[in-house]
Design an enzyme around this catalytic site. Structure first.
Site, mmCIF file in Angstrom:
data_model
loop_
_atom_site.group_PDB
_atom_site.id
_atom_site.type_symbol
_atom_site.label_atom_id
_atom_site.label_comp_id
_atom_site.label_asym_id
_atom_site.label_seq_id
_atom_site.Cartn_x
_atom_site.Cartn_y
_atom_site.Cartn_z
ATOM 1 N N TYR A 132 9.004 5.739 -5.916
ATOM 2 C CA TYR A 132 7.781 6.023 -5.162
ATOM 3 C C TYR A 132 6.611 5.216 -5.725
ATOM 4 O O TYR A 132 5.855 4.581 -4.987
ATOM 5 C CB TYR A 132 7.469 7.513 -5.237
ATOM 6 C CG TYR A 132 6.145 7.906 -4.633
ATOM 7 C CD1 TYR A 132 6.005 8.099 -3.263
ATOM 8 C CD2 TYR A 132 5.008 8.088 -5.437
ATOM 9 C CE1 TYR A 132 4.789 8.469 -2.709
ATOM 10 C CE2 TYR A 132 3.790 8.442 -4.895
ATOM 11 C CZ TYR A 132 3.682 8.644 -3.525
ATOM 12 O OH TYR A 132 2.479 8.996 -2.978
ATOM 13 N N SER A 153 -1.755 5.780 -4.929
ATOM 14 C CA SER A 153 -1.474 6.938 -5.777
ATOM 15 C C SER A 153 -1.621 6.585 -7.246
ATOM 16 O O SER A 153 -1.349 5.444 -7.668
ATOM 17 C CB SER A 153 -0.048 7.422 -5.508
ATOM 18 O OG SER A 153 0.388 8.327 -6.496
ATOM 19 N N GLU A 167 0.390 7.316 -9.274
ATOM 20 C CA GLU A 167 1.751 7.008 -9.721
ATOM 21 C C GLU A 167 1.957 5.520 -9.973
ATOM 22 O O GLU A 167 2.920 5.129 -10.631
ATOM 23 C CB GLU A 167 2.763 7.493 -8.682
ATOM 24 C CG GLU A 167 2.905 8.992 -8.606
ATOM 25 C CD GLU A 167 3.632 9.573 -9.810
ATOM 26 O OE1 GLU A 167 4.539 8.899 -10.334
ATOM 27 O OE2 GLU A 167 3.289 10.693 -10.220
#
Length: 316
Positions: free
Chosen positions: A141, A117, A119
């Protein structure tokens, strides 16, 4: 006939990937939790397994013996990771470690794709981000995804595995759950157009995201596993857009003015990123020949039209 095992087959990406692979004459097997009521894509076989049960994951790989393993399953809602950081780390990094180990034990020729991701970049100091940008995740996460990313790289180097990480930025479709912003907007626009509600409350309209279509992202997944040499690639639209831009496209697609229907709820406004999360897809374009085929506007319009059709057909 090549065989593919997909974890997360009942999710947005899993459904689109199944359709893509079936169109290429793959035998597709999906990992599903025992007792799950989620819909499995038509034509796919299933095998039971749970991210929280390492033995079941290992058995799924050893029993199905796939040529390609697409590990897509993971908690996907970033805010929820703050409630259970330990659980998030176990389900993301722990499950990835188990699957990679099972793959190595079974067949060094098996090709593995792990969905990462954007992220993982978190508080990056540059925008857009490349595969070489220092990674500074800002959520549990993101930390978990970075750990999984590190495992792929470490085991690939140690054991010469054909394992790759797809660093996917926000990708949407009519199949995206409603808790995610673009789908929240598209469904609200459809409901307002049909007279079922008057307004929608959103957070920071100036927040920037890099959105593209899930169909394009899963095509990138497949292309990554067709390369002779494994590697990590950013898959993204490559353009940062504000929430306000998304809202304008969604309302404009049905001839409505968002100014008449959108309000900002201060409770939904979160601290904005210092650097816009935008992915540089140069490596994917040059080495995979991958480019997004669905424009941002076409994606949002598709989502609104799908929600219009679903709401119009629903009993009232």
């Amino acid at each position: 006939m090549p065989r593919a095992l997909i974890t997360g087959i009942t999710g947005q990406d899993g459904a689109y990937l199944t359709e893509l692979l079936q169109g290429k004459d793959y035998e597709v097997i999906g990992l599903v939790r025992p007792g799950s009521q989620a819909t499995v894509p038509a034509g796919a076989e299933t095998v039971h397994g749970d991210l929280a049960d390492p033995a079941s994951l290992r058995a799924a790989v050893l029993d199905t013996r796939p040529d390609e393993l697409y590990h897509l399953a993971a908690p996907t809602f970033v805010p929820a990771s703050w409630k259970d950081p330990a659980g998030t780390l176990a389900l993301v990094a722990g499950a990835t470690a188990t699957l990679l180990q099972a793959t190595r034990e079974l067949d060094s020729a098996m090709r593995v794709l792990v969905a990462s991701s954007g992220e993982i970049f978190g508080a990056a100091k540059v925008s857009p981000q490349t595969e070489e940008t220092p990674m500074r995740p800002r959520s549990p996460y993101g930390v978990a995804k970075l750990a999984a990313y590190g495992l792929v790289d470490t085991l690939r180097r140690k054991h010469a595995m054909h394992a790759s990480s797809a660093i996917a930025y926000n990708h949407e479709s009519p199949r995206r759950p409603e808790r995610f912003l673009p789908r929240k907007v598209s469904k609200a626009v459809a409901a307002i157009k049909l007279g079922l509600q008057d307004e929608v409350q959103l957070g920071d309209l100036d927040a920037v995201r890099d959105w593209c279509h899930a169909r394009d992202v899963v095509r990138g997944y497949w292309l990554m596993l067709q390369q002779d040499v494994p590697g990590d690639y950013i898959l993204a639209g490559g353009v940062g857009r504000t929430v306000s831009e998304l809202v304008d496209v969604a309302f404009g697609s049905v001839g409505l003015d968002p100014a008449d229907h959108v309000s900002v709820d201060p409770k939904l406004v979160r601290a904005s990123e210092r650097t816009p999360p935008v992915g540089d897809t140069t490596r994917a374009r040059e080495q995979l020949g991958w480019v997004p085929e669905t424009s941002f506007q076409a994606m949002i319009e598709e989502m609104v039209q799908a929600d219009l059709a679903a709401l119009a057909a629903a009993p009232r």
